[in-house]
Design a protein around this motif. Sequence first.
Motif, PDB file in Angstrom:
ATOM      1  N   GLU A 218       0.824  -1.216   0.000  1.00  0.00           N
ATOM      2  CA  GLU A 218       0.000   0.000   0.000  1.00  0.00           C
ATOM      3  C   GLU A 218       0.855   1.263   0.000  1.00  0.00           C
ATOM      4  O   GLU A 218       1.995   1.261   0.453  1.00  0.00           O
ATOM      5  CB  GLU A 218      -0.911   0.011   1.228  1.00  0.00           C
ATOM      6  N   ASP A 219       0.265   2.355  -0.472  1.00  0.00           N
ATOM      7  CA  ASP A 219       0.960   3.641  -0.580  1.00  0.00           C
ATOM      8  C   ASP A 219       1.554   4.120   0.731  1.00  0.00           C
ATOM      9  O   ASP A 219       2.664   4.645   0.757  1.00  0.00           O
ATOM     10  CB  ASP A 219       0.010   4.729  -1.102  1.00  0.00           C
ATOM     11  N   SER A 220       0.850   3.965   1.829  1.00  0.00           N
ATOM     12  CA  SER A 220       1.287   4.516   3.110  1.00  0.00           C
ATOM     13  C   SER A 220       2.582   3.862   3.619  1.00  0.00           C
ATOM     14  O   SER A 220       3.251   4.408   4.482  1.00  0.00           O
ATOM     15  CB  SER A 220       0.186   4.353   4.154  1.00  0.00           C
ATOM     16  N   LEU A 221       2.926   2.699   3.082  1.00  0.00           N
ATOM     17  CA  LEU A 221       4.101   1.961   3.551  1.00  0.00           C
ATOM     18  C   LEU A 221       5.249   1.984   2.549  1.00  0.00           C
ATOM     19  O   LEU A 221       6.206   1.234   2.687  1.00  0.00           O
ATOM     20  CB  LEU A 221       3.696   0.498   3.819  1.00  0.00           C
ATOM     21  N   GLY A 222       5.180   2.834   1.544  1.00  0.00           N
ATOM     22  CA  GLY A 222       6.163   2.794   0.457  1.00  0.00           C
ATOM     23  C   GLY A 222       5.577   1.923  -0.625  1.00  0.00           C
ATOM     24  O   GLY A 222       5.684   0.705  -0.572  1.00  0.00           O
ATOM     25  N   SER A 223       4.901   2.514  -1.568  1.00  0.00           N
ATOM     26  CA  SER A 223       4.086   1.751  -2.513  1.00  0.00           C
ATOM     27  C   SER A 223       4.905   0.855  -3.435  1.00  0.00           C
ATOM     28  O   SER A 223       6.007   1.183  -3.848  1.00  0.00           O
ATOM     29  CB  SER A 223       3.242   2.702  -3.359  1.00  0.00           C
ATOM     30  N   ILE A 224       4.312  -0.309  -3.695  1.00  0.00           N
ATOM     31  CA  ILE A 224       4.797  -1.215  -4.735  1.00  0.00           C
ATOM     32  C   ILE A 224       3.556  -1.595  -5.523  1.00  0.00           C
ATOM     33  O   ILE A 224       2.573  -2.076  -4.943  1.00  0.00           O
ATOM     34  CB  ILE A 224       5.449  -2.484  -4.163  1.00  0.00           C
ATOM     35  N   TYR A 225       3.591  -1.342  -6.825  1.00  0.00           N
ATOM     36  CA  TYR A 225       2.418  -1.619  -7.650  1.00  0.00           C
ATOM     37  C   TYR A 225       2.843  -2.319  -8.933  1.00  0.00           C
ATOM     38  O   TYR A 225       3.805  -1.903  -9.580  1.00  0.00           O
ATOM     39  CB  TYR A 225       1.676  -0.315  -7.991  1.00  0.00           C
ATOM     40  N   VAL A 226       2.120  -3.377  -9.282  1.00  0.00           N
ATOM     41  CA  VAL A 226       2.384  -4.126 -10.505  1.00  0.00           C
ATOM     42  C   VAL A 226       1.255  -3.832 -11.489  1.00  0.00           C
ATOM     43  O   VAL A 226       0.088  -4.070 -11.186  1.00  0.00           O
ATOM     44  CB  VAL A 226       2.449  -5.646 -10.221  1.00  0.00           C
ATOM     45  N   GLU A 227       1.628  -3.284 -12.644  1.00  0.00           N
ATOM     46  CA  GLU A 227       0.665  -3.000 -13.702  1.00  0.00           C
ATOM     47  C   GLU A 227       0.727  -4.162 -14.686  1.00  0.00           C
ATOM     48  O   GLU A 227       1.760  -4.395 -15.321  1.00  0.00           O
ATOM     49  CB  GLU A 227       1.043  -1.700 -14.402  1.00  0.00           C
ATOM     50  N   ALA A 228      -0.386  -4.917 -14.769  1.00  0.00           N
ATOM     51  CA  ALA A 228      -0.392  -6.121 -15.594  1.00  0.00           C
ATOM     52  C   ALA A 228      -1.733  -6.296 -16.295  1.00  0.00           C
ATOM     53  O   ALA A 228      -2.765  -5.817 -15.820  1.00  0.00           O
ATOM     54  CB  ALA A 228      -0.119  -7.336 -14.716  1.00  0.00           C
ATOM     55  N   ALA A 229      -1.706  -7.016 -17.418  1.00  0.00           N
ATOM     56  CA  ALA A 229      -2.928  -7.303 -18.161  1.00  0.00           C
ATOM     57  C   ALA A 229      -3.800  -8.280 -17.386  1.00  0.00           C
ATOM     58  O   ALA A 229      -5.030  -8.227 -17.461  1.00  0.00           O
ATOM     59  CB  ALA A 229      -2.589  -7.872 -19.535  1.00  0.00           C
ATOM     60  N   ASP A 230      -3.179  -9.173 -16.612  1.00  0.00           N
ATOM     61  CA  ASP A 230      -3.906 -10.194 -15.857  1.00  0.00           C
ATOM     62  C   ASP A 230      -3.275 -10.314 -14.475  1.00  0.00           C
ATOM     63  O   ASP A 230      -2.092 -10.637 -14.369  1.00  0.00           O
ATOM     64  CB  ASP A 230      -3.821 -11.532 -16.618  1.00  0.00           C
ATOM     65  N   LYS A 231      -4.058 -10.032 -13.421  1.00  0.00           N
ATOM     66  CA  LYS A 231      -3.506 -10.039 -12.061  1.00  0.00           C
ATOM     67  C   LYS A 231      -4.550 -10.568 -11.087  1.00  0.00           C
ATOM     68  O   LYS A 231      -5.688 -10.133 -11.096  1.00  0.00           O
ATOM     69  CB  LYS A 231      -3.081  -8.617 -11.687  1.00  0.00           C
ATOM     70  N   VAL A 232      -4.115 -11.507 -10.219  1.00  0.00           N
ATOM     71  CA  VAL A 232      -4.994 -12.105  -9.214  1.00  0.00           C
ATOM     72  C   VAL A 232      -4.292 -12.054  -7.862  1.00  0.00           C
ATOM     73  O   VAL A 232      -3.120 -12.430  -7.753  1.00  0.00           O
ATOM     74  CB  VAL A 232      -5.320 -13.582  -9.568  1.00  0.00           C
ATOM     75  N   THR A 233      -5.004 -11.589  -6.826  1.00  0.00           N
ATOM     76  CA  THR A 233      -4.438 -11.552  -5.478  1.00  0.00           C
ATOM     77  C   THR A 233      -4.367 -12.968  -4.920  1.00  0.00           C
ATOM     78  O   THR A 233      -5.345 -13.713  -4.984  1.00  0.00           O
ATOM     79  CB  THR A 233      -5.302 -10.669  -4.557  1.00  0.00           C
ATOM     80  N   LEU A 234      -3.214 -13.333  -4.361  1.00  0.00           N
ATOM     81  CA  LEU A 234      -3.024 -14.661  -3.796  1.00  0.00           C
ATOM     82  C   LEU A 234      -3.185 -14.664  -2.280  1.00  0.00           C
ATOM     83  O   LEU A 234      -3.984 -15.398  -1.730  1.00  0.00           O
ATOM     84  CB  LEU A 234      -1.630 -15.196  -4.148  1.00  0.00           C
ATOM     85  N   LYS A 235      -2.390 -13.830  -1.599  1.00  0.00           N
ATOM     86  CA  LYS A 235      -2.342 -13.885  -0.136  1.00  0.00           C
ATOM     87  C   LYS A 235      -1.671 -12.634   0.405  1.00  0.00           C
ATOM     88  O   LYS A 235      -0.749 -12.109  -0.207  1.00  0.00           O
ATOM     89  CB  LYS A 235      -1.526 -15.123   0.247  1.00  0.00           C
TER      90      LYS A 235
END
Length: 138
Positions: free
Chosen positions: A41-58
Amino acid sequence: MVTIDTPASLESFRRFVIGSTCRSYAPRSYLEDSEVFAEREDSLGSIYVEAADKVTLKKVRDITFVNARDILGIIYNSKSGNTALKWRQIRKNNGKVVGEASANSLTNLAESGVLTLDWVENYLKKKTEETKTNEVTS
């Protein structure tokens, strides 16, 4: 802070992000899977993956692991705010990393294969030349 502008594979940047954030507690299967990426999340130093297909695992601690395919880009900002890097796809799994990195991140970038020995040597040579030029003009 060091300015980074170098070609890099998607896998090397994935290893950098995981190595910089969650290698010690990420499930081993996630570490070995080239389609699993870390987000934060942004508040913790953001990491974001921009992808055509993305599913949250855990979600583990402050990291959300996602399974992603056809990666277009990854944005990485450290918790300290001293590192801000972006990987952008150029062709398939090859891209370019640009931004600013701290000394600690430089180590992680080198260990993960984002920065090569040639890059480090060229950077040191450039800095040495800058230092000599500054000494002459001072």
